[in-house]
Design a protein around this motif. Structure first.
Motif, PDB file in Angstrom:
ATOM      1  N   HIS A  84       1.998   0.513  -1.503  1.00 50.19           N
ATOM      2  CA  HIS A  84       1.013   1.367  -2.172  1.00 50.19           C
ATOM      3  C   HIS A  84       0.053   1.971  -1.156  1.00 50.19           C
ATOM      4  O   HIS A  84      -0.275   3.166  -1.230  1.00 50.19           O
ATOM      5  CB  HIS A  84       0.237   0.558  -3.207  1.00 50.19           C
ATOM      6  N   GLN A  85      -0.401   1.169  -0.208  1.00 50.89           N
ATOM      7  CA  GLN A  85      -1.323   1.684   0.813  1.00 50.89           C
ATOM      8  C   GLN A  85      -0.662   2.785   1.631  1.00 50.89           C
ATOM      9  O   GLN A  85      -1.291   3.794   1.957  1.00 50.89           O
ATOM     10  CB  GLN A  85      -1.772   0.544   1.727  1.00 50.89           C
ATOM     11  N   ASP A  86       0.621   2.605   1.935  1.00 51.20           N
ATOM     12  CA  ASP A  86       1.335   3.612   2.717  1.00 51.20           C
ATOM     13  C   ASP A  86       1.472   4.912   1.914  1.00 51.20           C
ATOM     14  O   ASP A  86       1.201   6.005   2.438  1.00 51.20           O
ATOM     15  CB  ASP A  86       2.723   3.078   3.094  1.00 51.20           C
ATOM     16  N   ALA A  87       1.879   4.807   0.639  1.00 50.29           N
ATOM     17  CA  ALA A  87       2.032   5.993  -0.206  1.00 50.29           C
ATOM     18  C   ALA A  87       0.684   6.653  -0.466  1.00 50.29           C
ATOM     19  O   ALA A  87       0.583   7.886  -0.531  1.00 50.29           O
ATOM     20  CB  ALA A  87       2.713   5.607  -1.524  1.00 50.29           C
ATOM     21  N   TYR A  88      -0.344   5.838  -0.613  1.00 55.61           N
ATOM     22  CA  TYR A  88      -1.703   6.353  -0.853  1.00 55.61           C
ATOM     23  C   TYR A  88      -2.152   7.190   0.343  1.00 55.61           C
ATOM     24  O   TYR A  88      -2.723   8.270   0.180  1.00 55.61           O
ATOM     25  CB  TYR A  88      -2.627   5.163  -1.072  1.00 55.61           C
ATOM     26  N   TRP A  89      -1.881   6.685   1.547  1.00 56.58           N
ATOM     27  CA  TRP A  89      -2.244   7.439   2.744  1.00 56.58           C
ATOM     28  C   TRP A  89      -1.447   8.736   2.824  1.00 56.58           C
ATOM     29  O   TRP A  89      -1.999   9.792   3.155  1.00 56.58           O
ATOM     30  CB  TRP A  89      -1.993   6.607   3.996  1.00 56.58           C
ATOM     31  N   GLN A  90      -0.138   8.681   2.510  1.00 58.17           N
ATOM     32  CA  GLN A  90       0.684   9.891   2.545  1.00 58.17           C
ATOM     33  C   GLN A  90       0.124  10.946   1.585  1.00 58.17           C
ATOM     34  O   GLN A  90       0.028  12.132   1.934  1.00 58.17           O
ATOM     35  CB  GLN A  90       2.123   9.562   2.157  1.00 58.17           C
ATOM     36  N   PHE A  93      -6.843   1.375   8.195  1.00 61.26           N
ATOM     37  CA  PHE A  93      -5.645   2.145   7.861  1.00 61.26           C
ATOM     38  C   PHE A  93      -5.986   3.638   7.890  1.00 61.26           C
ATOM     39  O   PHE A  93      -7.103   4.033   7.568  1.00 61.26           O
ATOM     40  CB  PHE A  93      -5.124   1.761   6.476  1.00 61.26           C
ATOM     41  N   PRO A  94      -5.007   4.497   8.267  1.00 60.77           N
ATOM     42  CA  PRO A  94      -5.306   5.929   8.392  1.00 60.77           C
ATOM     43  C   PRO A  94      -5.613   6.579   7.049  1.00 60.77           C
ATOM     44  O   PRO A  94      -5.048   6.222   6.008  1.00 60.77           O
ATOM     45  CB  PRO A  94      -4.017   6.505   8.999  1.00 60.77           C
ATOM     46  N   ARG A  95      -6.526   7.530   7.086  1.00 60.31           N
ATOM     47  CA  ARG A  95      -6.860   8.347   5.931  1.00 60.31           C
ATOM     48  C   ARG A  95      -6.895   9.815   6.369  1.00 60.31           C
ATOM     49  O   ARG A  95      -6.853  10.107   7.563  1.00 60.31           O
ATOM     50  CB  ARG A  95      -8.222   7.919   5.349  1.00 60.31           C
ATOM     51  N   SER A  96      -6.961  10.727   5.420  1.00 61.84           N
ATOM     52  CA  SER A  96      -6.869  12.152   5.727  1.00 61.84           C
ATOM     53  C   SER A  96      -7.966  12.594   6.691  1.00 61.84           C
ATOM     54  O   SER A  96      -9.052  12.023   6.733  1.00 61.84           O
ATOM     55  CB  SER A  96      -6.967  12.961   4.434  1.00 61.84           C
TER      56      SER A  96
END
Length: 367
Positions: free
Chosen positions: A62-68, A252-255
């Protein structure tokens, strides 16, 4: 004199011993001891362990998809702004060219008057031989700029459409992950309740031990990633009662090159959210956090809860709340829309105006 030295030496030894004792880890329990305690609940424990493993994986996914989604959405905003800017400049150049054509007509009739007031004929006017013959260097430069803008605009719109399709896929994937997470939370809770009392106690102790070890590992990190000591948040309790799920997603990366400055705590939609300390609440709404709460603890630390679905009855801005008091409900407002319901939780030692630190060590010790 000797008696004084001896007394000081004894006092130092006592203090050293007390420090060593206080630093000693809690009595540990091994995995084999947990297995032994769960001998009568092996089937339920196997189901629980598998569900927990899947839940942890789903939380990470979820965290990965959220960041994408965050990253593509951010790019789309930039593209939309660029498209709007190009359209505005194209319209401006066209208006100026039409004004120039009117001037030409008034001066010598090189352009037919009917064409000047027909929006569909603007391109014919500005590319017609009569206009080009009378055009100045500045007119030609404007036409070249117009053509270049049109080509770039076409490319931007194609890219925007492609990113929209990519975002739709990500949104669909995120929704599926969110549904899976919620189902797994229920599975974990149900499987835990199926364990006998001895097994529940042993497994809980083992999980708490793993959490302490994870918190200690995170606390060794430098800077804000290390979180704060237990002494900095006296009496702290979990912001949401079990069952909840979270990982160490600090950084974790964000936009836009941002980094995640909190921990996302996942639970069922509408799950109770409570005050982690005695203090004053400030209610906020809008922006990335959606419906949110700042809790300013009496001991000087501020806590931030975001993406809530709403506030508990009776909770108003500026009121004093007590530790454990229900203040809000888990949700997906703000930029959490479409994802699994969760509370984005932050800790700000020294108050909300100070930098956030990693909440994971604190949450691991208490949730």
């Amino acid at each position: 004199m000797l008696r004084s030295v001896a007394a000081r030496t004894l006092l130092a030894l006592i203090l050293l011993a007390s420090l060593l004792l206080s630093a000693a880890p809690a009595a540990s329990i091994t995995k084999s001891e947990v297995d032994e305690a769960c001998a009568e609940s092996q089937a339920a424990k196997a189901v629980l362990d598998e569900a927990q493993t899947q839940l942890d994986a789903a939380t990470a996914a979820h965290q990965d998809a959220y960041w994408q989604r965050d990253e593509v959405s951010y790019k789309q905003l930039g593209l939309r702004a660029s498209i709007d800017s190009h359209i505005e400049e194209i319209d401006d150049i066209r208006d100026r060219v039409v004004e120039r054509a009117v001037d030409m007509y008034m001066a010598g009739g090189a352009v037919q008057p009917g064409m000047l007031f027909n929006a569909g004929s603007v391109e014919d006017v500005i590319t017609g031989q009569a206009y080009l013959d009378a055009a100045t260097k500045d007119d030609i430069t404007a036409l070249e700029r117009l053509e270049a803008l049109k080509v770039t605009l076409d490319d931007l719109q194609i890219e925007f459409t492609a990113q929209k399709a990519e975002l739709d896929v990500i949104e669909s994937n995120l929704a599926a992950i969110a549904q899976n997470q919620l189902a797994l939370v229920d599975q974990v809770a149900a499987a835990f309740n199926d364990l006998d009392s001895d097994c529940r106690a042993a497994r809980t102790e083992y999980q708490q031990q793993l959490a302490r070890e994870a918190a200690l590992k995170a606390a060794r990190a430098s800077g804000g990633a290390g979180g704060v000591s237990a002494e900095a948040t006296p009496g702290f309790i979990c912001p949401m009662p079990a069952p909840v799920s979270f990982i160490n997603d600090w950084g974790f990366p964000r936009s836009g090159g941002r980094k995640h400055k909190g921990t996302d705590i996942f639970a069922a939609y509408g799950h109770r959210v409570v005050a982690v300390a005695n203090g004053t609440v400030r209610l906020r709404s809008g922006g990335l956090g959606g419906i949110s709460v700042w809790l300013h603890a009496d001991y000087g630390v501020s806590f931030y809860y975001a993406h809530l679905s709403g506030y508990a009855p009776g909770i108003v801005d500026g009121m004093q709340v007590s530790i454990g008091q229900e203040i809000a409900y888990n949700g997906d407002t703000g930029n959490a829309r479409g994802g699994a319901p969760h509370v984005h939780f932050q800790i700000h030692p020294g108050g909300s105006s100070r930098a956030a630190v990693n909440p994971y060590p604190t949450l691991s010790r208490n949730c």
